[in-house]
Design a protein around this motif. Structure first.
Motif, mmCIF file in Angstrom:
data_model
loop_
_atom_site.group_PDB
_atom_site.id
_atom_site.type_symbol
_atom_site.label_atom_id
_atom_site.label_comp_id
_atom_site.label_asym_id
_atom_site.label_seq_id
_atom_site.Cartn_x
_atom_site.Cartn_y
_atom_site.Cartn_z
ATOM 1 N N TYR A 7 0.840 -1.177 0.559
ATOM 2 C CA TYR A 7 0.102 -0.007 0.175
ATOM 3 C C TYR A 7 0.871 1.511 -0.159
ATOM 4 C CZ TYR A 7 -3.224 -3.415 2.017
ATOM 5 O OH TYR A 7 -4.524 -4.576 1.411
ATOM 6 N N GLU A 8 0.165 2.336 -0.705
ATOM 7 C CA GLU A 8 1.033 3.690 -1.003
ATOM 8 C C GLU A 8 -0.035 4.757 -0.656
ATOM 9 O OE1 GLU A 8 3.654 4.315 -3.989
ATOM 10 O OE2 GLU A 8 4.592 2.194 -4.014
ATOM 11 N N LEU A 9 -0.215 5.158 0.304
ATOM 12 C CA LEU A 9 -0.802 6.415 0.534
ATOM 13 C C LEU A 9 -0.207 7.845 0.987
ATOM 14 C CD1 LEU A 9 -1.291 3.867 2.725
ATOM 15 C CD2 LEU A 9 -2.531 4.712 4.024
ATOM 16 N N SER A 10 -0.944 8.609 -0.645
ATOM 17 C CA SER A 10 -0.306 10.026 0.021
ATOM 18 C C SER A 10 -1.570 10.760 0.805
ATOM 19 C CB SER A 10 -0.402 10.987 -1.731
ATOM 20 O OG SER A 10 0.669 9.850 -2.609
ATOM 21 N N VAL A 11 -0.533 11.408 2.138
ATOM 22 C CA VAL A 11 -1.503 12.144 2.873
ATOM 23 C C VAL A 11 -0.529 13.480 2.787
ATOM 24 C CG1 VAL A 11 -1.231 11.643 5.523
ATOM 25 C CG2 VAL A 11 -1.144 9.919 3.999
ATOM 26 N N ALA B 137 -5.961 9.157 12.334
ATOM 27 C CA ALA B 137 -4.988 9.661 12.928
ATOM 28 C C ALA B 137 -4.624 11.328 12.588
ATOM 29 C CB ALA B 137 -3.500 9.406 11.484
ATOM 30 N N GLY B 138 -5.888 12.202 11.787
ATOM 31 C CA GLY B 138 -6.050 13.644 11.946
ATOM 32 C C GLY B 138 -5.232 13.748 10.975
ATOM 33 N N PHE B 139 -5.313 13.184 9.482
ATOM 34 C CA PHE B 139 -5.218 14.110 8.254
ATOM 35 C C PHE B 139 -5.559 13.332 7.303
ATOM 36 C CE2 PHE B 139 -1.035 12.005 10.906
ATOM 37 C CZ PHE B 139 -1.048 12.850 10.867
ATOM 38 N N THR B 140 -5.749 13.485 5.694
ATOM 39 C CA THR B 140 -6.225 13.611 4.690
ATOM 40 C C THR B 140 -5.523 12.242 3.969
ATOM 41 O OG1 THR B 140 -7.100 15.619 4.845
ATOM 42 C CG2 THR B 140 -7.000 14.981 3.370
ATOM 43 N N LEU B 141 -6.030 11.344 3.298
ATOM 44 C CA LEU B 141 -5.981 11.193 2.533
ATOM 45 C C LEU B 141 -5.755 11.268 1.024
ATOM 46 C CD1 LEU B 141 -4.898 8.114 1.509
ATOM 47 C CD2 LEU B 141 -7.044 6.967 1.348
ATOM 48 N N ARG B 142 -5.058 11.587 0.404
ATOM 49 C CA ARG B 142 -5.101 11.733 -1.605
ATOM 50 C C ARG B 142 -5.283 11.128 -2.149
ATOM 51 N NH1 ARG B 142 -8.053 16.244 -0.157
ATOM 52 N NH2 ARG B 142 -6.944 17.385 0.755
ATOM 53 N N ARG B 143 -4.288 10.632 -1.734
ATOM 54 C CA ARG B 143 -3.825 8.826 -2.899
ATOM 55 C C ARG B 143 -3.880 7.310 -2.056
ATOM 56 N NH1 ARG B 143 -0.264 7.418 -5.610
ATOM 57 N NH2 ARG B 143 1.099 8.967 -5.140
ATOM 58 N N LEU B 144 -4.342 6.613 -3.045
ATOM 59 C CA LEU B 144 -3.976 5.351 -2.680
ATOM 60 C C LEU B 144 -3.791 4.593 -3.921
ATOM 61 C CD1 LEU B 144 -3.947 3.025 -0.957
ATOM 62 C CD2 LEU B 144 -6.121 2.783 -1.023
ATOM 63 N N THR C 126 1.274 -4.180 -11.542
ATOM 64 C CA THR C 126 0.462 -3.346 -12.163
ATOM 65 C C THR C 126 -0.497 -2.137 -10.443
ATOM 66 O OG1 THR C 126 -1.538 -5.069 -11.805
ATOM 67 C CG2 THR C 126 -0.682 -4.675 -13.390
ATOM 68 N N GLN C 127 -1.365 -1.411 -10.552
ATOM 69 C CA GLN C 127 -1.391 -1.159 -9.357
ATOM 70 C C GLN C 127 -3.389 -0.493 -9.706
ATOM 71 O OE1 GLN C 127 0.777 0.698 -7.889
ATOM 72 N NE2 GLN C 127 2.412 0.270 -8.671
ATOM 73 N N ASP C 128 -3.675 -1.491 -8.697
ATOM 74 C CA ASP C 128 -5.063 -2.195 -8.479
ATOM 75 C C ASP C 128 -5.854 -0.077 -8.338
ATOM 76 O OD1 ASP C 128 -4.129 -5.001 -6.715
ATOM 77 O OD2 ASP C 128 -4.434 -4.652 -8.907
ATOM 78 N N GLU C 129 -5.600 -0.135 -7.104
ATOM 79 C CA GLU C 129 -6.363 1.587 -6.933
ATOM 80 C C GLU C 129 -5.412 2.593 -6.985
ATOM 81 O OE1 GLU C 129 -8.544 1.125 -3.209
ATOM 82 O OE2 GLU C 129 -8.464 -0.531 -4.141
ATOM 83 N N ASP C 130 -6.387 4.124 -7.998
ATOM 84 C CA ASP C 130 -6.043 4.906 -7.649
ATOM 85 C C ASP C 130 -6.508 6.405 -8.090
ATOM 86 O OD1 ASP C 130 -3.249 6.483 -10.418
ATOM 87 O OD2 ASP C 130 -3.662 6.999 -8.392
#
Length: 107
Positions: free
Chosen positions: A24-28, A86-93, A102-106
């Motif tokens: 998992y790669e989360l842009s936060v 946690a007090g943050f905003t998920l921008r991209r997953l 291959t990337q499954d979700e973007d």
């Protein structure tokens, strides 16, 4: 013959225990200091299937990367809720099965 049937039976019982490993790669948004990183780290490590040695938080990039050994992918909604708690905003997953390029979700 009985031994072979016993082995097949035991393997069938163990089948549900086998699981896949996902990355998992989360842009936060909002990751600015080590204290912030610690807050999200606690939330992610609370997921039992997360490999603690795979967790990588890059403050300057606002990127959180980790692997989880689960039967199915952790949903985007669950991860969004975790990040928000946690007090943050998920921008991209981005989610991928390890060994799968291959990337499954973007978002």
């Amino acid at each position: 013959m009985r031994t072979l049937l016993s082995v097949i039976f035991l393997m069938a019982l163990a089948l549900p225990a086998w699981s896949a490993e996902f990355r998992y790669e989360l842009s936060v948004d909002g990751l600015a200091c080590p204290y912030c990183a610690y807050g999200i780290e606690k939330k992610i490590l609370a997921i039992q299937e997360v490999e603690s040695d795979s967790l990588d938080i890059k403050l300057n990039e606002g990127l959180v990367v980790f692997n989880a050994d689960t039967d199915k992918q952790i949903s985007e909604d669950s991860l969004k809720e975790l990040v928000n708690d946690a007090g943050f905003t998920l921008r991209r997953l981005e989610t991928s099965a390890l060994g799968d390029e291959t990337q499954d979700e973007d978002n």
